[in-house]
Motif scaffolding. Structure first.
Motif, PDB file in Angstrom:
ATOM      1  N   GLU A 383      66.857 -82.201 -10.479  1.00 41.63           N
ATOM      2  CA  GLU A 383      66.001 -81.320 -10.475  1.00 41.63           C
ATOM      3  C   GLU A 383      64.238 -81.731  -9.998  1.00 41.63           C
ATOM      4  OE1 GLU A 383      66.464 -78.431  -9.505  1.00 41.63           O
ATOM      5  OE2 GLU A 383      68.536 -78.034 -10.004  1.00 41.63           O
ATOM      6  N   PRO A 387      63.491 -81.037  -3.166  1.00 40.24           N
ATOM      7  CA  PRO A 387      65.258 -80.873  -3.982  1.00 40.24           C
ATOM      8  C   PRO A 387      65.853 -81.570  -3.614  1.00 40.24           C
ATOM      9  CG  PRO A 387      63.925 -78.275  -2.520  1.00 40.24           C
ATOM     10  CD  PRO A 387      63.041 -79.306  -3.164  1.00 40.24           C
ATOM     11  N   GLU A 425      73.777 -73.084 -11.147  1.00 43.20           N
ATOM     12  CA  GLU A 425      72.672 -73.843 -11.904  1.00 43.20           C
ATOM     13  C   GLU A 425      72.357 -74.143 -13.076  1.00 43.20           C
ATOM     14  OE1 GLU A 425      71.699 -76.797 -10.331  1.00 43.20           O
ATOM     15  OE2 GLU A 425      72.409 -76.411  -8.131  1.00 43.20           O
TER      16      GLU A 425
END
Length: 483
Positions: A383, A387, A425
């Protein structure tokens, strides 16, 4: 009420035992702890506070406890409810888009095998590979005597580690970069595969940590660099991953090897004595040439395999290449993902237009299948800003054996496909120890080996792990199973 909660907990425990779901059991334990913590908190308030303020304090504590623990439980609940064991089914469609189960299993075996070669051999033809002590050591390390169906004693470590019918053509370990790469050919299944090892020492860890982005391809501008002139502007990739593939002339060596291997030749420098690649040791099964090209790897090796696949596609734009990898981290920016996705055929098999000029011939494709084991943490990393994003299709493996395929990771509205569900995520961070365990390479091998053996198909070569991408009508706007 407490009675209803106890009934729920008993039901969850029965489901956990029936489905052998670790995550379901964890969820049940969380519920028990949640209830006990609520009860103990109420008892403490009853002992300490006077009756006139007790009810208000209990209400505030209840609200606080629910806000603190309920979101975490809600995140885990969808994993638990959908972690059911479902047998795989056979499919005799020879034009099936997804790779068959045997091929996926062999790529997983290759991705795991390359780890076991580190500091043990220097090449495919190293005499040390036949050392009985080394064979016994790796046998103990892997917990098996052979990865194939042959029950006889293996003659060398490659016979033990590689899939049945696969032959080691080249193995190298660049100690300065930490890059390990293995090239094999299977005359049994008609492929040449390049497998990269993942992070297993401090050098490869440094490559993982080099999260700055750079141009895709080699840094020099020689004849190899000219292959990359068709890469679209603005494409940026993880610099550490890119260096692992292209620095120290790594890509040139692999390209020379693959060019020979796919036509039936050899590529190990220690047996060619300076002769042209493939000059000796040609594969006897020349009727299979040219062989299909695959790239594979685990973790950092998975990222390397996608980068190599893209480079090989630029080299052989009329051929179909497949990258089948496991636990792959994010590799490049949005332009990178858009470009790689444009190289894949759509669901109807029609090729998406490409910037690569093929002289009017039918354009080949690069198909990327990224398998993610349960709540494997690494595919959710890194991350950073700006991105990085995923390219290719995500195939999410659940605890019960079911695999869900997400088209281009984020879906495609025009084709009616959905992307990975909300919470994908963040899921591993709720169960971090399990997320790290899910990433171990041999767990991918065990997964495919276990659930293929449980399938209802009598012919593994006709068995497919997934039959279609997740569609909008199949989604109930609820987090899907990725545990």
């Amino acid at each position: 009420s407490e009675v209803n909660i106890n009934v729920l907990l008993q039901s969850l425990e029965r489901e956990a035992v029936a489905n052998r779901s670790i995550v379901l059991r964890v969820f049940a334990i969380c519920c028990v702890r949640y209830v006990h913590r609520m009860k103990s908190s109420n008892m403490a308030i009853s002992r300490i506070l006077p009756p006139d303020v007790r009810s208000k304090s209990q209400m505030r504590l209840l609200i606080f406890m629910r806000l603190a623990f309920a979101p975490w439980l809600l995140m885990v609940l969808p994993f638990a409810l959908s972690a059911r064991s479902e047998p795989l089914t056979s499919d005799t469609d020879q034009d099936h888009y997804f790779p068959d189960s045997q091929l996926v299993l062999e790529m997983a075996i290759l991705s795991d095998a390359v780890y076991h070669l580190r500091n043990k051999v220097q090449s495919c033809h190293d005499d040390q590979a036949r050392n009985r002590t080394l064979i016994d050591f790796i046998q103990a390390e892997t917990g098996s005597s052979s990865s194939g169906d042959n029950q006889t004693e293996p003659q060398d470590i490659y016979e033990m580690l590689l899939p049945k019918g696969a032959r080691c053509l080249d193995y190298s370990h660049d100690y300065s970069l930490g890059t390990q790469v293995l090239v094999v050919r299977s005359s049994l299944h008609n492929y040449v595969a390049v497998s990269y090892a993942g992070t297993d020492d401090w050098r490869t860890a440094l490559k993982d940590g080099d999260v700055l982005t750079g141009d895709f391809g080699p840094s020099d501008s020689d004849d190899i660099g000219s292959i990359f002139k068709d890469v679209p502007d603005g494409v940026r990739v993880h610099r550490g991953f890119n260096q692992a593939v292209f620095d120290n002339d790594g890509f040139r060596k692999i390209l020379n090897c693959v060019s020979s291997a796919k036509m039936g030749g050899n590529c190990d420098s220690d047996i060619s004595d300076g002769a042209g690649a493939g000059a000796i040791g040609m594969d006897r099964n020349l009727s299979s040439a040219p062989y299909q090209l695959f790239t594979t790897g685990h973790s950092l090796g998975a990222a390397d395999s996608v980068l190599l696949g893209a480079a090989l596609h630029l080299t052989y734009p009329n051929e179909t290449l497949r990258s089948i990898n496991f636990g792959c981290p994010k590799i490049g920016n949005a332009r990178w993902s858009f470009w790689i996705n444009s190289l894949q055929p759509d669901n109807g098999g029609q090729m998406v237009p490409s910037s690569v000029d093929t002289g009017g011939e039918k354009r080949g494709s690069l198909e990327v299948f990224r398998f993610v084991n349960k709540i494997d943490l690494v595919p959710r990393l890194p991350e950073q800003l700006p991105p990085l994003t995923h390219a290719g299709h995500t195939l999410q493996m659940s605890a019960g054996g079911k695999i869900k395929a997400y088209y281009d990771h984020l879906g495609n509205d025009d084709l009616g496909y959905v992307g990975v569900p909300f919470g994908w995520e963040a899921a591993p961070f709720a169960l971090l120890p399990f997320a790290l365990v899910s990433h171990i390479s041999h767990h991918y091998v065990d997964y495919f080996d276990t659930y293929i053996s449980k399938s209802d198909s009598t012919n593994a070569s006709l068995l497919y792990l997934v039959h279609d991408f997740e569609r909008a009508e199949d989604s109930n706007n609820v987090v899907s199973s990725f545990a």
